[in-house]
Write an enzyme that holds these catalytic residues in place. Structure first.
Site, PDB file in Angstrom:
ATOM      1  N   GLY A 128     -43.685 -21.781 -34.193  1.00 38.64           N
ATOM      2  CA  GLY A 128     -42.879 -20.852 -33.419  1.00 38.64           C
ATOM      3  C   GLY A 128     -43.603 -19.548 -33.129  1.00 38.64           C
ATOM      4  N   ASP A 352     -39.017 -25.635 -32.227  1.00 34.51           N
ATOM      5  CA  ASP A 352     -39.946 -26.140 -33.249  1.00 34.51           C
ATOM      6  C   ASP A 352     -39.586 -27.556 -33.685  1.00 34.51           C
ATOM      7  OD1 ASP A 352     -41.440 -23.850 -33.381  1.00 34.51           O
ATOM      8  OD2 ASP A 352     -40.835 -23.293 -35.413  1.00 34.51           O
ATOM      9  N   PRO A 353     -40.329 -28.549 -33.241  1.00 32.64           N
ATOM     10  CA  PRO A 353     -40.088 -29.880 -33.781  1.00 32.64           C
ATOM     11  C   PRO A 353     -40.209 -29.950 -35.307  1.00 32.64           C
ATOM     12  CG  PRO A 353     -41.394 -30.020 -31.779  1.00 32.64           C
ATOM     13  CD  PRO A 353     -41.268 -28.557 -32.124  1.00 32.64           C
ATOM     14  N   HIS A 354     -41.021 -29.076 -35.901  1.00 32.51           N
ATOM     15  CA  HIS A 354     -41.154 -29.187 -37.370  1.00 32.51           C
ATOM     16  C   HIS A 354     -39.965 -28.586 -38.125  1.00 32.51           C
ATOM     17  CE1 HIS A 354     -44.033 -25.403 -37.421  1.00 32.51           C
ATOM     18  NE2 HIS A 354     -42.794 -25.016 -37.520  1.00 32.51           N
ATOM     19  N   TYR A 383     -66.963 -26.323 -20.256  1.00 30.81           N
ATOM     20  CA  TYR A 383     -67.724 -27.427 -20.810  1.00 30.81           C
ATOM     21  C   TYR A 383     -66.988 -28.762 -20.779  1.00 30.81           C
ATOM     22  CZ  TYR A 383     -65.312 -25.708 -24.953  1.00 30.81           C
ATOM     23  OH  TYR A 383     -64.377 -25.258 -25.832  1.00 30.81           O
TER      24      TYR A 383
END
Lengths: 503, 503
Positions: A128, A352-354, A383
């Site tokens: 978050g 927040d998925p967690h 790059y």
């Protein structure tokens, strides 16, 4: 999954991975790095025992402290599977599979929050904090472009039709129009540079950051990191339900708009960290829209829904339609339901998925209503192949674990982003919180989502001696116990946890 | 580890975890969340097949593209073990084991880089971006305190002994002294607020950010996020070896110091992303120290050693002593060796375990020479117990996966932070890069670490058709193939990869 099913799944995962390694022309392990297999086995045994002996017992019904969900085995194994291939979602080249999974997850999150599928965009983040930082970065940069365009002799004609107070507080679509016109004229980099210079003046500054007294502590860091002065940060008082006092916002915002004082963002919270309170998002959206109607000028609305965003699944049918509030059965109040519905009108949302998403750390996410806004912060990166522009050019972060994308994807697929999936689970958390509130006489307010504050002379340490895990917080200036309910407890389970020491 | 040893280890890990869950009074899985075991099994099978079919084949000897190391099985399993317990290193309460492991890892990194054990501090981060952001945040804030103190009538006496050009460019120890005195006088918050306000003025600004033309693209984001104006960012030219032209720095810095123009930080690179070049850290440190001697004023030196930091293991014996450069056997040049040794004098250093550290994403780290510097960015956080102040109060990020700490810890323990551990592995990468350089006539320069740039008319896509994986970059304004060597290839393995399409 039963224990034997988990083992079978792991066997297949490991076998497939070892075939892949052999197909790559590599051995089953990088034995050059860790040649001593006995030492490796011993270390793993020690780590495993140490974790099992001393870890926080968050699956326990008696654990009501941190925001740690009980991650299903299949989600943990999806993360493990992906870990073996170690993809980096900074660019599709380094993560052909998990960049695709992240696209699916992004579409899920946009749909969950009701964002328009044609313009909305989302990506995962480390948490978050990062999502909030990025949202404010986008808002601060995007919203200072019109003013900067007006300050440049070469770009002034592009914004000549906008009055000063609109230059200071452009509605998001106006700011994006200006940005697109600057890009078409080949002057976007130039205007971004001028905007950065003008934000670093005593007169303009980065703009006001308006948030509530109970906004997450990361906002203090966020404001400081992004160059906001203390005077730019307006802390709104809270109403009796620990939500933003919207009346105070309704006074402050028009005053700033009329004075031509730029507002970088208004931040509201869906699930505050201390109290789990849900701000009146619908009324704040109304204020934003009324300001646009009345002044042609308005603010960027960011929602910190790190905790609460997934509760919007309660409002969705499995067929992707909106589900009416059901007075008799809804585990959340009509106020909360209305706020969840109104999330769809925000400019940016952190989720927040967690937390309620049932996935392991680290998995935050940022949802952006109009993807074009990210051009205000985009960089080039030299790059990678031109063909696939890497995600990292438009995110605050660079390397991001594909493991997180796979875990979120697995959870979304297996649980379902609707009332019968996450809605059922999180409704169960809320239902449990309501019953705890009723059972504990010193519970301070009816919880909006899943957090209770309790007036108690006991400390979390004392309760731990009784096998109960809680944390602490501050409410109305006083210390309280904080119960964060990340599980469903049946009435029987609730009796069994032994609430007496809390009462 | 052999395949059967890996399985045995997994069996033990899973069994121990399931015992733990049962001990918590929870079932073996969160079946309420994912009740359909068949669907879960099918999803895992699909994910596993999809990853094995389409993942980037980084363990292959023919893969020389992204910075993905071949993570040993034991390190992957340490991460898996920890994932099951899902600790959050935001605070020890939520991660009793992995916060301890992170402390060990932090001490490892400080020792690896030669930092003084009594003052140095380190912590993990989501990656190099976050570590770099945090370093510049600390430098910007800390270094603007003396000037802010002088601007406050109440705090002026604390810095009355410092002349203006020292207030603008205090040596780190002077800035920390001022900060400590402000804290003792109860005026630190006040001075921080004043500093934030003064940084947002056209006259002072955030200070100069001095870095090389080849600094990683995250520095463009970093400067913008942290409120640096384009005019604050000084891009130094590169010398013939693609390293910072230190002579240009030696001209610029004294000019700024004499003019009283604040410098937020000088950033040098140990292992540039495009070329793997290593700046002359020793000479930059000398400049910093000479400025202090000559003017009493100097700059903050930050090293972006995200790639190259672990190479310092080449300079360390297993007994923690410094190992002399060995002309005959050293896989790096004396220049590079000297730069690696000199890292110990930097103020802050970014180092990414998920690159040369042999651990999976996400694992970056920031090493800080004097922990007290973090007080310049610290916040309070009100929902944890007072007893254990959470790490999150002094880090840019909040939730951080304990999984990463366990993976880094396992890698450090099993590989060893000395010449016979990481030194042997990374020396092997460098040795391979040197031999590739010799074998490929269009290789553009002798590699400092493990990256080659090749002049070729072929694109990475064309080479992929030959089974060779490389990426691209820009060197001296022209497109080049970029070979990033994250493995040891024996002379025989090098012949077998089939370099012909590259030549």
């Amino acid at each position: 999954m039963r224990a034997d099913q988990i083992r079978t799944a792991i066997d297949q995962i490991v076998e497939t991975h070892q075939e892949w390694r052999r197909g790559c022309g590599a051995g089953e392990d990088n034995d050059a790095a860790t040649p001593d297999a006995l030492a490796a086995q011993a270390l793993l045994r020690d780590l495993s025992l140490r974790l099992s002996k001393s870890s926080t017992p968050w699956p326990s019904p008696r654990y009501l402290a941190h925001m740690t969900p009980d991650v299903p085995a299949a989600v943990l194994l999806a993360a493990f599977t992906t870990l073996l291939y170690n993809p980096n979602n900074v660019a599709a080249e380094a993560s052909p599979v998990t960049t695709d999974l992240e696209s699916e997850v992004a579409a899920d999150l946009c749909a969950l929050l009701g964002m328009p599928s044609d313009t909305a965009h989302a990506h995962l983040a480390s948490g978050g904090h990062a999502a909030n930082y990025e949202a404010l970065w986008i808002a601060r940069n995007l919203r200072s472009l019109p003013h900067a365009a007006a300050a440049g002799p070469d770009t002034r004609p592009l914004v000549a039709h906008l009055p000063d107070h609109v230059l200071a507080n452009p509605p998001t679509h106006v700011a994006i129009d200006v940005q697109q016109n600057l890009a078409r004229a080949g002057r976007l980099d130039n205007a971004r540079a001028r905007a950065a210079t003008l934000r670093c003046t005593a007169e303009r500054g980065p703009g006001a950051l308006i948030l509530a007294a109970n906004a997450h502590s990361c906002w203090t860091k966020c404001a400081d990191v992004l160059g906001f002065r203390p005077a730019d940060v307006h802390r709104l008082p809270l109403g009796p339900e620990h939500r933003i006092d919207v009346a105070a916002l309704e006074k402050l915002v028009p005053t700033l708009i009329q004075a031509g004082a730029p507002i970088a963002a208004v931040v509201a919270t869906v699930g505050s960290c201390g109290q789990g309170s849900v701000d009146d998002v619908a009324r704040i959206v109304q204020l934003r829209d009324h300001c646009e109607r009345d002044y042609g000028a308005t603010f960027h609305l960011h929602l910190d829904a790190a905790l609460g965003g997934y509760w919007r699944a309660l409002c969705r049918t499995p067929q992707d339609a909106i589900r009416a509030w059901d007075e008799e059965h809804s585990p959340v109040s009509f106020d909360v339901y209305s706020a969840l519905i109104a999330i769809e009108h925000a400019d940016t949302v952190t989720i927040d998925p967690h937390k309620a998403g049932h996935v392991p750390y680290p998995a935050g996410a940022l949802v952006i209503r109009d993807r074009r806004a990210t051009a205000a912060v985009a960089t080039a990166n030299d790059y990678f192949d031109e063909a696939a522009r890497p995600a990292g050019e438009r995110t605050l972060e660079g390397a991001r674990p594909g493991t997180a994308a796979a875990a979120v994807w697995a959870a979304h697929r297996l649980i379902g982003l609707h009332a019968e999936g996450y809605g059922r689970l999180l409704g169960g958390w809320s239902d449990t919180a309501q019953r705890l509130h009723q059972a504990i006489p010193t519970s301070q307010y009816r919880p909006d989502l899943n957090i209770l504050n309790i007036n108690s002379a006991k400390s979390p340490q004392e309760l731990r001696a009784h096998g109960l895990w809680v944390s602490s917080t501050t409410l109305d200036g006083a210390d309280r116990l904080r119960l964060c309910v990340m599980k469903y407890l049946s009435p029987e389970a609730m009796r069994n946890i032994g609430l007496r020491p809390l009462l």
